[in-house]
Scaffold this motif. Sequence first.
Motif, short mmCIF file in Angstrom:
data_model
loop_
_atom_site.label_atom_id
_atom_site.label_comp_id
_atom_site.label_asym_id
_atom_site.label_seq_id
_atom_site.Cartn_x
_atom_site.Cartn_y
_atom_site.Cartn_z
N CYS A 19 0.69 -1.02 0.02
CA CYS A 19 0.00 0.15 -0.10
C CYS A 19 0.93 1.18 0.08
N THR A 20 0.38 2.40 -0.70
CA THR A 20 0.88 3.56 -0.69
C THR A 20 0.16 4.66 -0.13
N GLU A 21 0.93 5.52 0.90
CA GLU A 21 0.08 6.86 1.20
C GLU A 21 0.43 8.03 0.26
N ILE A 22 -0.53 8.64 -0.14
CA ILE A 22 -0.11 9.70 -1.14
C ILE A 22 -0.24 11.07 -0.40
N GLU A 23 0.64 11.91 -0.13
CA GLU A 23 0.25 13.07 0.57
C GLU A 23 0.78 14.09 -0.44
N SER A 24 0.03 15.13 -0.10
CA SER A 24 0.19 16.75 -0.81
C SER A 24 -0.53 17.69 0.28
N SER A 25 0.28 18.69 -0.30
CA SER A 25 -0.20 20.09 0.74
C SER A 25 -1.39 20.56 0.14
N ILE A 26 -1.84 20.33 -1.11
CA ILE A 26 -3.10 20.73 -1.52
C ILE A 26 -4.29 19.83 -1.33
N PHE A 27 -4.26 18.61 -1.44
CA PHE A 27 -5.25 17.72 -1.36
C PHE A 27 -4.97 16.90 0.01
N ALA A 28 -6.22 16.34 0.34
CA ALA A 28 -5.99 15.18 1.64
C ALA A 28 -5.32 14.13 1.10
N THR A 29 -4.81 13.38 2.31
CA THR A 29 -4.00 12.33 2.07
C THR A 29 -4.84 11.31 1.21
#
Length: 168
Positions: free
Chosen positions: A86-96
């Motif tokens: 599994c992969t966690e995709i993090e961005s400062s614009i969108f939620a995780t």
Amino acid sequence: MDVVDISNYVGTPKLQPWRPPPPAPPWPRWRKFLMTLTAVAVIGLPLWVVYVIRQPEEIERRPAACAKALKSIGWKPPARLDKEACTEIESSIFATAWTGTFHMPRADVRDWLTGLPSRQDGPPVLSGESAQTFFFVPPSAGRIDTVEVSVTWRGEADAVISFKTYNG
């Protein structure tokens, strides 16, 4: 040569004292609104553009435990997970966001899918040997809008579950 008649002219003209011009009428509401809107656009738009440009261009992807991903969606992980990726995709614009694949016993798939809350189209119906895709609206509404779950059968005893979350 021309002759100028000055018989009606009596002395120098008198200067009038200076008077300020009359005050301008007050601005109507629509004009005040437009001026405020223009000021906000002129100041705010460049600031917003600078803010967007300074955002990181790459989205950060990190390996994560599938149990953690499923819990953050608001789901209970299956009792027996195997070969999880599994992969966690993090961005400062969108939620995780999350994406992942794991294996589980084929016999447990139906009960696990039926137990997931917020199925969009009613309870999932598993049939045949082909891959099937289901869409869920998770209980963690606001952070994750939709979860796509795909089930692929691998042999008589194994099933591969893939999922992706979608935000906004």
